[in-house]
Structures are given as C-alpha cells and as structure tokens.
Write an enzyme that holds these catalytic residues in place. Sequence first.
Site, PDB file in Angstrom:
ATOM      1  N   GLU A 122       0.828  -1.208   0.000  1.00  0.00           N
ATOM      2  CA  GLU A 122       0.000   0.000   0.000  1.00  0.00           C
ATOM      3  C   GLU A 122       0.859   1.254   0.000  1.00  0.00           C
ATOM      4  O   GLU A 122       2.038   1.213   0.316  1.00  0.00           O
ATOM      5  CB  GLU A 122      -0.922   0.000   1.210  1.00  0.00           C
ATOM      6  CG  GLU A 122      -0.262  -0.381   2.537  1.00  0.00           C
ATOM      7  CD  GLU A 122       0.984   0.360   2.901  1.00  0.00           C
ATOM      8  OE1 GLU A 122       0.976   1.614   2.824  1.00  0.00           O
ATOM      9  OE2 GLU A 122       1.993  -0.281   3.259  1.00  0.00           O
ATOM     10  N   GLY A 181       6.850   0.334   3.087  1.00  0.00           N
ATOM     11  CA  GLY A 181       5.556   0.020   2.500  1.00  0.00           C
ATOM     12  C   GLY A 181       5.700  -0.159   1.002  1.00  0.00           C
ATOM     13  O   GLY A 181       6.740  -0.623   0.527  1.00  0.00           O
ATOM     14  N   GLU A 182       4.650   0.216   0.245  1.00  0.00           N
ATOM     15  CA  GLU A 182       4.588   0.090  -1.219  1.00  0.00           C
ATOM     16  C   GLU A 182       5.000  -1.307  -1.694  1.00  0.00           C
ATOM     17  O   GLU A 182       5.538  -1.470  -2.790  1.00  0.00           O
ATOM     18  CB  GLU A 182       5.371   1.198  -1.946  1.00  0.00           C
ATOM     19  CG  GLU A 182       6.879   1.184  -1.856  1.00  0.00           C
ATOM     20  CD  GLU A 182       7.556   2.372  -2.575  1.00  0.00           C
ATOM     21  OE1 GLU A 182       8.443   2.120  -3.385  1.00  0.00           O
ATOM     22  OE2 GLU A 182       7.193   3.542  -2.311  1.00  0.00           O
ATOM     23  N   ALA A 183       4.745  -2.314  -0.867  1.00  0.00           N
ATOM     24  CA  ALA A 183       5.021  -3.728  -1.190  1.00  0.00           C
ATOM     25  C   ALA A 183       6.500  -4.014  -1.392  1.00  0.00           C
ATOM     26  O   ALA A 183       6.866  -5.034  -1.976  1.00  0.00           O
ATOM     27  CB  ALA A 183       4.221  -4.194  -2.411  1.00  0.00           C
TER      28      ALA A 183
END
Lengths: 339, 339
Positions: free
Chosen positions: A163, A305-307
């Site tokens: 996310e 984050g951001e996978a």
Amino acid sequence: MLEAAASLDEIRALLSHLPDPDLEAGTAAALRERELTKPAGALGRLEELAQWLATWQGRHPPRLDHPRTAVFAGNHGVAARGVSAYPAAVTAQMVENFVAGGAAVNQLCRVVDADLRVYEMNLDQPTADIVDAPAMSEEECARAVAYGMMAIEPGLDVVALGEMGIGNTTAAAALSLALFGGTAEDWTGRGTGVAGDALDRKCAAVAAAVARHRDAAADPLDLLRRLGGHELAAVAGAVLAARMGRVPVLLDGFAATAAAAVLFAIDPRALDHCVVAHVSAEQAHRRLIERLGKRALFNLDMRLGEASGATLAIGILKAAVACHTGMATFSDAGVSGPA
Amino acid sequence: MLEAAASLDEIRALLSHLPDPDLEAGTAAALRERELTKPAGALGRLEELAQWLATWQGRHPPRLDHPRTAVFAGNHGVAARGVSAYPAAVTAQMVENFVAGGAAVNQLCRVVDADLRVYEMNLDQPTADIVDAPAMSEEECARAVAYGMMAIEPGLDVVALGEMGIGNTTAAAALSLALFGGTAEDWTGRGTGVAGDALDRKCAAVAAAVARHRDAAADPLDLLRRLGGHELAAVAGAVLAARMGRVPVLLDGFAATAAAAVLFAIDPRALDHCVVAHVSAEQAHRRLIERLGKRALFNLDMRLGEASGATLAIGILKAAVACHTGMATFSDAGVSGPA
C-alpha cells in the site's frame, strides 16, 4: 476506480466458504524434498515455502512464473491532523512516481521479474477523519474491497500486496488496537518518520478514533469500514480473492498486514495462504505478526511500505521453487544417502 | 589443482597491507540515498548494503552485473571417525552433482544469475586426521590458500563463498574453538544431521584435535594449517584476494565463516569487506558471527553449505543496487519532502 460493487454481507458470505489447503499437493512437495540431494531439512524455510506454495496453489510441483506485485494507494482524512512527516499530496505524487518507474518497488519488481500493478483509489476523495466519523460508508468500503479483489487474476502464481497512503499507519494502528486490544502506544510508531509532538498527536488520534468507534468492536469488517481506508479495504479484498483463486499471498509491512488481520479476526484460518514477507522497522508490525501466529521471512529494517518487502520476498520464493523443481534426487545423481 | 604456490609468510605479508575502505565512494552512496524518493532510512539494510558495496568496490555507483559463487570442495581425514551422517565419498559425488547442475547451488545461481565455479581440491587426498596430526603441511596449506585466491578475477562485482566437504564442520568447530576459546560443545553441532553417539564422537574429536594442536594457538594461520582443510584454506585465500582486488564478499555458513575468521584473528579489519549472508541452523554459526561483530542478513534455517545462503543473498544485493541506482530523487520526481 470503484466500478465493482459488492456488499459487506456478500464479503461475509465468501469468508464462510474459505477453500481448504490442498494437502495432497503439499504432501507431494514434502515427499519430493526428502529425495533431493541435500541432508533432510537443510534448505530450511525454502523447503517450507515450496510446500506452502504447493498447498495453496493446489498443485505439485508449485510454479512461480507469474508473480504480481499489487500496490493500493489511498488518502486519509486523518492526515490533516499532522500524523505523518509528509503532506497528503505525497500519495498522488508517489503514484506518479510508480507510474514513471522511479520508486523502490519499480526497481524491486525488475529484479524479481514481477508484474507491477498500482491501484489509485480516489486520491482526491480521502476517507473521513476517523477521529470524527467512520472512514467510509458501507458502500464505499464494500466497493474498495471489491476493487482489491480485482487485482487477483487467473494465472497468477503469487501476489505481493502492499500500500501507499499518507496517514495510513495511523489507520492501521487504530485498526490493530480495535482488533487486538492493548494501548494506542502499543500500535503507534514512527511511520514515515514522525517523532516528538507529531508522534504524540498520532498516538492521541489513534486512541480517540478507537474510542469513537468502540461500539463496532465485535465486527471486524465494520472496524475496517470505520477505521481503515480505501487501500486497506482493497488489501483485505485482494487477500480474500487470492484465497478463493488459489493464489498464495506475500504480505508486506504494518499497514498491509493490519488490513489482512481483519480477515484473521473473522476466521483465524483466513490467512493460512499468506506469508508475512518481512518484519518492518515499524515497531507494531512485530506485535501484529505475533498475534497472527506468523513468522516473517526476513528482517532488513525496511519501513517503506509500497510492497517493497513483499516484492523482495518473491526472490526467495523463486529460489525455493527453483531448488524444489530443479535439484537432482539422490538416486538421479548417484549420491549416497546417510551412512 | 594446486598449481599456484605461495608460502604462509607471503600470505602474512599480504595481510599487513590490507586495502582501506573507499570512504569517498561510501559517502557518495550515503548522500544519494538521502535524495531518493522514500523517507530517510526506509530501505533499511538495503541502503547499508549499497553503501557497503560502494565502499569496498571503491566506486560510486556500485555495480552488481557480475556476481560469482565459488564453492571449494575438500576431504577430511577426520571423517573416518564417523563425525558425519554421510560417507566421505559424498564430497566427490556432490562435486559431480554441481558439475551436472543438480545441486541446490546450481538452481540458486540460476535464480540470481550468478556465475558458478566449483573448485575440486584433491578429493582423493584428504587432509590428515586432525586428532592425530596437522591437517596439512605448510606447503599444502599455502597452495590451498593460493588456489582459493585464484577464484577472484578482475571484473567481479561480488563473490559468494562456500564449501563442500564431508567432515568439515568438525574442522570448522576445532578451528573456531582454537581461535575463540570456549568448549568443544559450544562449537560442535549437527552438521549434516549427526545426533546421539555420532555427535558425541564429533565433539570428542573437536576437543582432542584442539588439545593436540594447542601449542599453535598464537598463530591463526598455523591453526588453519593444523585444524582446517583444503577447502577452508581456499576460502580464506579467496577472502584475502577479494580484499586486495576490491571485490566485496558474501560469506555462507559455519564452515566458510570459520575459514574467514582465521583472517579476523590476525587483523579484525580483515573482514570489513565481508557480509555474513545468513545465520545457519548450525548452532555455532550464530556464536561465530557474534565474535566477528557481524550481523547476518537473514535467517531461513538453512544448513546446507555449498554457498547456498550466500548465493541467495546475491539477490538481496541486486535489489539494493537496483534501488540505489534506479530510483528517482525527490527533485526528479516532483515528490514533496517532509512537511
């Protein structure tokens, strides 16, 4: 976005029909591991991962030719309280950066050869401030869940879920506190790098939001609606759709894991097809992983984050599958077994 | 093998001229990390790895286009004492398996696109039984070190070092005990899977070997000669040549790390260009890593040797370099910094 529609009741119905593990495929993987040219168990968690992939892909041998990384981006009304080190405009700017190929996750997808999909979710319409009101209406939440489900397509061998959303570790902390109890301090961390007064504000917002919505505490999906966000609801939807579609899941950091935890709170088996990729440096992630009974694959002090962590873990899964499928057996190679 | 020749005195001379870190390249890496589109430090150890690679490659940006995995294989006289779960013939059988492409390390090299070199070291001439005699003569040891040095060629961006040798965790345990003190139990583990009487025999062999060679305790290179093995001496040589040639090193498991520890015992700066890839499930590895003041990158409960963990870590280095060199900066991408 949000073309797809579903109701939260439809989502509850899906959760009552979770596919079981394919124990036959998992057993076939375990039996093959014993034949490969290495001492039993010597590849450690790589062996477990091969078995887990077979179990949840529902086939032996497992494959890892089509990995996908899905990043859901959303904005949060609570960001206006100064709970992040960055302004809310950064969410949209980072989505542009993803599209232009300049973010960390772009480089990581290139290294592990994963298909990257970025899902921008009404960035100009942040959720309501969770301290004052439910983040989403029932319909908004159901649409966000359904939107996340669309990230799962036939033919995927694994999906890494992450996310992006300024303010979303505040939402994730509130959700975790409401789901698992404890104190706001237990679940509130530095996020993008807040400290001092900003961290105090963040912690106060988490406590106030959970107090505001305490009447919903018995219903995890309602907590997701009230305390979550578009991208967190989408992650939950993607986890659920992946289970239905026999796609194993790699969960990224604190926010993504908190979104998935909503399903765990409804049914503890709901995340059996998920592996937590890494322990984030966001301190609450470790606590959350323990509550889920999981053990992360690695800890590289990442907190982006951001996978990013989940995408890095795709490389480990590829290694697991390559060893499992490519190694010679003792009898093939003419290697002696234990004396 | 063993065409190359050197004396242990020549090796000592090299150790007194260790190249220093390139702090300019390292600083350039650290400065670039601050500009990339992520909160400061959010990529955790990936950022450290980019800086470490720049520092020890002596250039910025660092590159990772030509990784090599080097596996040295040797046989050990002490294996005749029944200290392994497998017969000594397995060393040569596994070398054939490496050549045929059937081992774990072959699959892992394919996944991370590393060049694999396997160095077979006089497998039909095992070292002497370390309980009774020095493993090698001065000349044999020096030749093995020099042979290991040949694995380092210009143009390599990193080298992952590992070993194969039935009986070599016994040698590694004896070497570690002699270098760092403690008890034989502290350093003796299950290796390929010994237990019960075999583990007792292994532990007794470690204690007896160290007692037999205690007069050499002040000279780490002499301990390598007396307690080590061809492949362990070669790993030490490769670590040293890599330092001279500005090739950063990934160390694999217990045996490879014990071989490198010989250089550390001579000069604690000698392993500054090395990262320990993983914590092996061989219990003594954790203790050894602590003595070296290192922190491994990951722990996947692997205990295979053959550079499997170090090769897997090449993928993490590739990710670090890809992020470092490929990400957009805040100004490039028009992303706002902290508020």
